[in-house]
Design a protein around this motif. Sequence first.
Motif, mmCIF file in Angstrom:
data_model
loop_
_atom_site.group_PDB
_atom_site.id
_atom_site.type_symbol
_atom_site.label_atom_id
_atom_site.label_comp_id
_atom_site.label_asym_id
_atom_site.label_seq_id
_atom_site.Cartn_x
_atom_site.Cartn_y
_atom_site.Cartn_z
ATOM 1 N N ILE A 40 16.163 64.553 -80.120
ATOM 2 C CA ILE A 40 16.062 64.009 -78.748
ATOM 3 C C ILE A 40 16.154 62.477 -78.711
ATOM 4 N N LEU A 41 15.969 61.797 -79.855
ATOM 5 C CA LEU A 41 16.076 60.331 -79.872
ATOM 6 C C LEU A 41 16.518 59.879 -81.253
ATOM 7 N N ASN A 42 16.899 58.602 -81.314
ATOM 8 C CA ASN A 42 17.334 58.022 -82.581
ATOM 9 C C ASN A 42 16.106 57.643 -83.408
ATOM 10 N N GLU A 43 15.627 58.595 -84.180
ATOM 11 C CA GLU A 43 14.411 58.415 -84.983
ATOM 12 C C GLU A 43 14.710 57.478 -86.152
ATOM 13 N N VAL A 44 13.668 56.716 -86.560
ATOM 14 C CA VAL A 44 13.787 55.799 -87.674
ATOM 15 C C VAL A 44 13.740 56.581 -88.979
ATOM 16 N N GLU A 45 14.721 56.342 -89.805
ATOM 17 C CA GLU A 45 14.790 57.001 -91.120
ATOM 18 C C GLU A 45 14.107 56.108 -92.147
ATOM 19 N N VAL A 46 13.052 56.626 -92.817
ATOM 20 C CA VAL A 46 12.253 55.849 -93.763
ATOM 21 C C VAL A 46 12.379 56.438 -95.161
ATOM 22 N N ALA A 47 12.476 55.560 -96.148
ATOM 23 C CA ALA A 47 12.492 55.990 -97.553
ATOM 24 C C ALA A 47 11.502 55.134 -98.323
ATOM 25 N N ILE A 48 10.767 55.764 -99.285
ATOM 26 C CA ILE A 48 9.755 55.055 -100.071
ATOM 27 C C ILE A 48 10.108 55.213 -101.547
ATOM 28 N N GLY A 80 11.055 40.360 -101.139
ATOM 29 C CA GLY A 80 9.866 40.788 -100.415
ATOM 30 C C GLY A 80 10.194 41.489 -99.115
ATOM 31 N N GLN A 81 11.206 40.988 -98.410
ATOM 32 C CA GLN A 81 11.624 41.641 -97.161
ATOM 33 C C GLN A 81 13.049 41.201 -96.838
ATOM 34 N N VAL A 82 13.891 42.158 -96.473
ATOM 35 C CA VAL A 82 15.274 41.860 -96.111
ATOM 36 C C VAL A 82 15.649 42.612 -94.845
ATOM 37 N N HIS A 83 16.599 42.006 -94.101
ATOM 38 C CA HIS A 83 17.175 42.638 -92.904
ATOM 39 C C HIS A 83 18.684 42.666 -93.090
ATOM 40 N N PHE A 84 19.306 43.761 -92.795
ATOM 41 C CA PHE A 84 20.767 43.828 -92.879
ATOM 42 C C PHE A 84 21.270 45.019 -92.076
ATOM 43 N N TYR A 85 22.612 45.042 -91.916
ATOM 44 C CA TYR A 85 23.270 46.124 -91.183
ATOM 45 C C TYR A 85 23.956 47.063 -92.167
ATOM 46 N N GLN A 86 23.885 48.338 -91.858
ATOM 47 C CA GLN A 86 24.617 49.360 -92.593
ATOM 48 C C GLN A 86 25.491 50.056 -91.560
ATOM 49 N N GLY A 87 26.732 49.495 -91.397
ATOM 50 C CA GLY A 87 27.536 49.950 -90.264
ATOM 51 C C GLY A 87 26.867 49.471 -88.995
ATOM 52 N N PRO A 88 26.751 50.334 -87.971
ATOM 53 C CA PRO A 88 26.042 49.947 -86.751
ATOM 54 C C PRO A 88 24.528 50.046 -86.906
ATOM 55 N N TRP A 89 24.049 50.615 -88.023
ATOM 56 C CA TRP A 89 22.613 50.812 -88.228
ATOM 57 C C TRP A 89 21.980 49.514 -88.716
ATOM 58 N N GLN A 90 20.774 49.275 -88.205
ATOM 59 C CA GLN A 90 19.976 48.158 -88.705
ATOM 60 C C GLN A 90 18.991 48.677 -89.747
ATOM 61 N N VAL A 91 18.815 47.885 -90.813
ATOM 62 C CA VAL A 91 17.973 48.308 -91.930
ATOM 63 C C VAL A 91 16.966 47.208 -92.236
ATOM 64 N N LEU A 102 11.310 46.291 -97.319
ATOM 65 C CA LEU A 102 10.120 45.475 -97.513
ATOM 66 C C LEU A 102 9.287 46.020 -98.667
ATOM 67 N N MET A 103 8.401 45.180 -99.175
ATOM 68 C CA MET A 103 7.453 45.565 -100.219
ATOM 69 C C MET A 103 6.116 45.918 -99.568
ATOM 70 N N TYR A 104 5.479 47.011 -100.086
ATOM 71 C CA TYR A 104 4.202 47.480 -99.522
ATOM 72 C C TYR A 104 3.211 47.680 -100.665
ATOM 73 N N SER A 105 2.013 47.133 -100.484
ATOM 74 C CA SER A 105 0.969 47.255 -101.516
ATOM 75 C C SER A 105 -0.066 48.292 -101.087
ATOM 76 N N TYR A 106 -0.374 49.167 -102.037
ATOM 77 C CA TYR A 106 -1.405 50.184 -101.753
ATOM 78 C C TYR A 106 -2.075 50.551 -103.069
ATOM 79 N N ALA A 107 -3.380 50.453 -103.057
ATOM 80 C CA ALA A 107 -4.199 50.818 -104.225
ATOM 81 C C ALA A 107 -3.724 50.093 -105.473
ATOM 82 N N GLY A 108 -3.404 48.821 -105.336
ATOM 83 C CA GLY A 108 -3.004 48.004 -106.463
ATOM 84 C C GLY A 108 -1.595 48.243 -106.952
ATOM 85 N N LYS A 109 -0.837 49.055 -106.237
ATOM 86 C CA LYS A 109 0.530 49.325 -106.635
ATOM 87 C C LYS A 109 1.502 48.805 -105.566
ATOM 88 N N GLN A 110 2.705 48.497 -106.008
ATOM 89 C CA GLN A 110 3.762 48.023 -105.115
ATOM 90 C C GLN A 110 4.762 49.141 -104.871
#
Length: 455
Positions: free
Chosen positions: A73-81, A113-124, A127-135
């Motif tokens: 129903i909408l353009n959902e954000v695609e996330v990868a970790i 640490g953090q980047v912004h760029f385009y993949q075709g018409p998609w915006q990407v 970023l780096m995320y810290s949790y429980a002492g891990k990156q």
Amino acid sequence: MQIRTRITLLFTCITATILFIFAALIYFSAKESREKEFYTLLTKEAYTKVNLFLDAQVDKHTLQEIYRNNRKILNEVEVAIYSTDFNLLYHDAVDIDFVKETPNMLKDIRSKGQVHFYQGPWQVVGLMYSYAGKQYIVTAAALDQYGYTKLDLLLKNSSLIFILSIILLFIAGRLFSKRVFSPINSMTEKAQIISATNLDLRLETNNNKDELSVLANTFNQMLERLESSFDAQKSFVSNISHELRTPLSAIIAELELSTIKERSTAEYKAVIENTLSDAHKLVKLSNSLLDFAKASYDPSEIAFRPIRVDETLLDARQMVQQANKNYRVNIHFNSEIDDESQISVNGNEYLLKVAFVNLFENGCKFSDDKQCTVNVSFQDNNIVLDFTDNGIGIPSKDLEHIFLPFYRGENKTRADGNGIGLPLTHKIIQLHHGAIRIQSTVDLGTTFTLAIPHL
């Protein structure tokens, strides 16, 4: 192309350019704002998803199911970790994978640490995320369909408004120029009916001090000069006709009378002498008219050079005394000449000689002793010449008209003349950037004072 059309086009182009720049600034500002806002949204979505996965320990299958359902129903954000050694820990849709993460891309995210760029018409966003002492390396991507739709709509509306504005601007400019040029059109119509027969007509002016009023006043002043010039020309031609008619009529009458019957040698000789006298008057009048015409030339067409006034005075005196044996001309210098430039002027020798001859003859013929004296003196910038006689003088009522062509005062019966000499002299002195002044007392004499700039 008419000036009115040029002004309309210029007005339209300038205003259209301003509108175009303004619309372009709005469009690119909206485009940049959409991009920044969507990158901010992607960053928030990335943090939300990674918190749900790592902190809330939400099952990956649940998260993937939510993504797939929302995507319908909408353009959902695609996330990868990813881990820092580039192992994929979670992905919303590996089968879709718009980002196509590569080791080089992940290394770039880890180093910056953090980047912004385009993949075709998609915006990407990466970023780096810290949790429980891990990156962890997180990427979030989506297509801002809503934002692009708004930008397209803004571009279409701006283009449409821009085109309509140009049309309205052209129409408004046309009406504006018509209103502005309405007084000019009225002036043109009035000027077209002005001719040599109705030079008394004038353009209408108002009390404003704008450019059009100045133009109308200037044109009216020109018409006044033309009217005066035409009137002077008519009067000049009429006077010339009268002056020519008198000696010609006398010559014709003398010759006709001499042919009626036989006459003696003495009578024929008298006729010839009278005819010759009238012919001399015609020649003198013709020469005066030619000199008057020369003095009326454009100053740029008259040859000027440094000349000595004393030598010109001596030549003029010689000419006068050769033509009239009983005339006496005296020349006096009130001071010594220290420098040749004092006695020299930038002028036309022939015309100055004509002016001096006229003043000499005028002084001698109206004086009982037939004498005229010129006193030469020097001022800081001028040579001053006082031509004085002890003649009959000029009545005060004639002084203001003395330089009008063909005007002759009450003393015209005392000597022959045609009213050209003094106007010609006045014009010659003006041509040499000088001034002439008259002082006269009836029965005592007259003094003409000339001031001419010296070198």
